[in-house]
Design an enzyme around this catalytic site. Structure first.
Site, PDB file in Angstrom:
ATOM      1  N   GLY A 113      35.983  32.361  47.210  1.00 18.27           N
ATOM      2  CA  GLY A 113      35.826  33.046  45.932  1.00 18.27           C
ATOM      3  C   GLY A 113      35.218  34.420  46.154  1.00 18.27           C
ATOM      4  N   CYS A 114      35.383  35.312  45.188  1.00 17.58           N
ATOM      5  CA  CYS A 114      34.918  36.689  45.374  1.00 17.58           C
ATOM      6  C   CYS A 114      33.394  36.767  45.460  1.00 17.58           C
ATOM      7  CB  CYS A 114      35.467  37.590  44.275  1.00 17.58           C
ATOM      8  SG  CYS A 114      35.170  37.035  42.588  1.00 17.58           S
ATOM      9  N   HIS A 115      32.682  36.276  44.440  1.00 18.20           N
ATOM     10  CA  HIS A 115      31.220  36.292  44.497  1.00 18.20           C
ATOM     11  C   HIS A 115      30.729  35.521  45.721  1.00 18.20           C
ATOM     12  CE1 HIS A 115      30.741  37.943  40.425  1.00 18.20           C
ATOM     13  NE2 HIS A 115      31.595  37.033  39.994  1.00 18.20           N
ATOM     14  N   SER A 117      32.127  35.073  48.571  1.00 12.92           N
ATOM     15  CA  SER A 117      32.322  35.798  49.825  1.00 12.92           C
ATOM     16  C   SER A 117      31.114  36.665  50.156  1.00 12.92           C
ATOM     17  CB  SER A 117      33.577  36.675  49.734  1.00 12.92           C
ATOM     18  OG  SER A 117      34.741  35.890  49.646  1.00 12.92           O
ATOM     19  N   PHE A 278      32.103  45.143  48.454  1.00 10.16           N
ATOM     20  CA  PHE A 278      33.514  44.973  48.787  1.00 10.16           C
ATOM     21  C   PHE A 278      34.313  45.047  47.498  1.00 10.16           C
ATOM     22  CE2 PHE A 278      31.316  41.037  48.145  1.00 10.16           C
ATOM     23  CZ  PHE A 278      32.164  40.185  47.477  1.00 10.16           C
TER      24      PHE A 278
END
Length: 307
Positions: A113-115, A117, A278
């Site tokens: 997942g983005c968060h 990561s 990012f």
């Protein structure tokens, strides 16, 4: 030539993967017409006929796609939440110790997942080294651009008639039940689920994840953590840089449009900030998925990416 199928290519993540891969001469994209993209038989044929299949779907649809694949030889990279804590699946963050080999050897890769990561990149190496005790109660806050909410949120933010409340940052997931929390704890080996404060703001893409700590909570100094990061992330798409932007601040939009990640250690001897920056659509989603595909194919990890 490697055959690739993207199941769910109309969504934000799937569309970005498609745009990147369509320009690569080493790949052949398997496509379904609009009338067949939800047909189970056509999807099964497309998935099983591919060498690599990306799943850019809601959780239940992703599980259904895996069932359709059965025991075929197709290698699946799932961008949903469905399999991120499943021990049968390789966790698709190659920079973590031992993960490249696990990804190369697996037919099932769960894209982070983005968060998660940004959190995992900061915390997992420190738990592994014993610098952060596994039982420590952590706090994390994360700033993200609105593209992370998908097409519906993008339309909401870009509407000429939007609410004035969208002009300011908005905190969400207030009940502390965000879908990334299970993987944040599990992948880092934490005994307690972190307090997590995600915030969406009025910019298209970019992400800044921060884990604040008191020095007495840690078994290392800020300087020692900086050195550990520099050694740990000697290869891959995670860059270590402890400097701020030219104006002395840290913008969450600094890595918008890129597929790599920057991490740094800030603060002082008493209060330390671990920060990752990012693109939520890059290293936080489609860029990470393509990086995992490159690992599977034995190609340079940055192949076809913007770093």
């Amino acid at each position: 030539m490697t055959k690739v199928f993207i199941d769910g290519s109309a969504g934000t993540t799937g569309l970005r993967i498609y745009e990147r891969l369509a320009a690569r001469p080493d790949l052949q994209l398997v496509k379904l017409s609009e009338t067949l993209r939800k047909d189970p038989s056509a999807r099964r044929d497309a998935i099983c006929g591919a060498d690599i299949a990306f799943l850019c779907l809601p959780d239940e649809a992703a599980r259904e796609a895996v069932a359709l694949a059965g025991d075929s030889d197709v290698k699946i990279i799932d961008t949903s939440t469905a399999h991120r804590t499943d021990p049968v699946w390789a966790y698709g963050f190659p920079e973590l110790k031992g993960n490249r080999d696990k990804i190369r050897a697996s037919k099932r890769i769960a894209n982070p997942g983005c968060h998660a990561s940004g959190f995992v990149a900061l915390v997992a190496p420190l738990v592994e080294a014993g610098i952060i005790p596994a039982g420590l109660a952590l706090t994390c806050f994360s700033l993200t651009g609105y593209s992370g909410g998908g097409k519906k949120m993008i339309a909401q933010y870009e509407s000429p008639d939007r609410s004035p409340l969208l002009k300011g940052p908005r905190q969400y997931a207030l009940p502390q039940s965000h879908k990334h929390l299970p993987e944040m704890a599990a992948i880092c080996g934490l005994e307690k689920t972190p307090v997590f404060c995600p915030i969406v703001a009025d910019f298209y893409s970019g992400m800044e994840v921060t884990v604040p700590l008191f020095s007495e909570q840690l078994n290392a100094t800020a300087k020692e953590i900086r050195v550990l990061y520099e050694n740990y992330y000697a290869s891959g798409l995670v860059r270590v840089d402890h400097s701020a932007d030219p104006d002395g601040m840290l913008s969450a939009a600094a890595f918008s449009g890129r597929d790599d990640m920057q991490i740094g250690v800030y603060g002082n001897e008493d209060r330390i900030l671990l920060v990752s920056r990012f693109d939520n659509l890059g290293k936080g989603a489609s860029g990470a998925a393509i990086q995992n595909m490159n690992v599977l194919l034995g190609l340079p990890e940055e192949n076809g990416l913007i770093v």
